[in-house]
Design a protein around this motif. Structure first.
Motif, short mmCIF file in Angstrom:
data_model
loop_
_atom_site.label_atom_id
_atom_site.label_comp_id
_atom_site.label_asym_id
_atom_site.label_seq_id
_atom_site.Cartn_x
_atom_site.Cartn_y
_atom_site.Cartn_z
N ASP A 6 0.90 -1.31 -0.02
CA ASP A 6 -0.08 -0.13 0.00
C ASP A 6 0.99 1.13 -0.14
N ILE A 7 0.89 1.92 -1.11
CA ILE A 7 1.78 3.07 -1.26
C ILE A 7 1.10 4.28 -0.76
N CYS A 79 -2.17 1.94 -5.09
CA CYS A 79 -1.20 3.26 -5.30
C CYS A 79 -2.30 4.19 -5.71
N PRO A 80 -1.80 5.60 -5.22
CA PRO A 80 -2.55 6.52 -5.83
C PRO A 80 -2.60 6.84 -7.34
N GLY A 81 -3.53 7.71 -7.77
CA GLY A 81 -3.61 7.91 -9.26
C GLY A 81 -4.66 7.00 -9.78
N THR A 82 -4.88 7.76 -11.11
CA THR A 82 -5.95 6.89 -11.88
C THR A 82 -5.19 5.70 -12.60
N VAL A 116 1.60 -9.48 -11.05
CA VAL A 116 1.36 -8.26 -10.43
C VAL A 116 0.14 -7.62 -10.77
N TYR A 117 -0.68 -6.91 -9.93
CA TYR A 117 -1.89 -6.38 -10.21
C TYR A 117 -1.87 -5.07 -9.33
N VAL A 118 -2.13 -4.04 -9.98
CA VAL A 118 -2.03 -2.62 -9.22
C VAL A 118 -3.63 -1.99 -9.14
#
Length: 314
Positions: A6-7, A79-82, A116-118
């Protein structure tokens, strides 16, 4: 085992979790300080932002390198962001504008050879509630995460609704007011910022630490008049947002998350504020049901893992 990351703006949290959602072990590392203003003014290719990206990557690598990788089936990231969940590319980056255009999935998959999945952090919080939290038995719901701005997610027919540009549920960008002459607007993200509310009360009560939410809620729970005035004004703003979301989507439940949701008085005063608004505005006919989210600090870890599972199934 699965490694979840968790960033966040303050810490990068990490946990080893099993398929049932149990946390086996966890930890956190301070997040490198970012300078969003300079990034916007100077562009993403300036040396400062390149350094920030490299610092963040090295922290992520150090966390992963410290694991027994043979026991890890995959890596799930909040992660933050779109986030383009199909490609793994991050856009805008939220608190980390230097991540704009970065394919974090490719970076980690190429280095570690793991799946990996974000997913966006607010949507991860919503997915956590859908999987094991306050809306797990509900068909349609809205999760609002109160923090620096307002994140969250929209659940329709027990699935996360992302929208064509992956930005559904980004209610921080909803306009609460606009000047028809100057075209200047007020955004929900600022009007409903829990961080700003805490700062205001901290300044009024002359607290040394303007981010000390625990001390602020001691005043609120003691019904301090000055603190309650700011807090009630804040709850009116949240109630307005809740009513607007309810008229647009008509969900069964609206769940309130974020660090301050652990305080029972928050949902109590939001419900009070909804009643006050509807009493003064008889055109209101809806009666939204508001609850607190089940998960607080670990929500994004759970949501990232659930996103991993549901993405693997496709």
């Amino acid at each position: 085992m699965y490694l979840t990351l968790d960033i966040g703006g303050t810490f990068i949290k990490h946990a080893l979790m099993d398929a049932a959602g149990s946390i086996i072990e966890k930890g956190k590392i301070p997040t490198p300080k970012t300078d969003a203003i300079n990034h916007v003014l100077m562009g993403k290719n300036n040396p400062a932002t390149k350094k920030q990206l490299e610092e963040l990557k090295q922290i992520l690598f150090s966390i992963i390198d410290n694991q027994e990788l043979t026991n890890i089936k995959g890596i799930a990231v909040s992660c933050p962001g779109t986030i383009d969940v199909e490609s793994g590319v991050i856009y805008n980056g939220g608190s980390f504008p230097f991540l704009h255009g970065i394919n974090l999935v490719k970076i980690l998959e190429d280095r570690y050879g793991k799946d990996v999945y974000v997913e966006n952090d607010g949507k991860c919080a919503a997915l956590a509630e859908l999987w094991l939290g306050s809306v797990k038995d509900v068909k349609d719901s809205v999760i609002l995460v109160l923090g620096t701005g307002v994140g969250g997610g929209i659940i329709l027919n027990r699935k996360l609704h992302r929208g064509v540009n992956f930005s559904a549920g980004e209610v921080s960008y909803v306009m609460s007011e606009i000047d028809p002459i100057t075209k200047e607007v007020q955004f929900v993200g600022l009007e409903c910022s829990a961080v700003e509310m805490v700062k205001k009360i901290s300044q009024i009560k002359q607290l040394e630490d303007s981010t000390n939410g625990k001390a602020v809620f001691e005043y609120i729970n003691q019904q301090d008049k000055e603190a309650m005035k700011v807090f009630d004004d804040y709850c009116i703003q949240i109630a307005s947002l809740v009513l607007n979301m309810h008229y647009i989507l008509d969900p069964e439940l609206i769940a309130i998350g974020g660090g301050i949701s652990v305080q029972p008085i928050l949902v109590e005063r939001i419900q009070w504020a909804i009643n006050e608004i509807t009493k003064k505005n008889p055109l209101h006919v809806t009666k939204p049901k508001v609850v607190a989210c089940h998960f607080q600090n670990d929500a994004n870890l759970y949501g990232a893992l659930y996103h991993f599972f549901t993405s693997k199934e496709k």
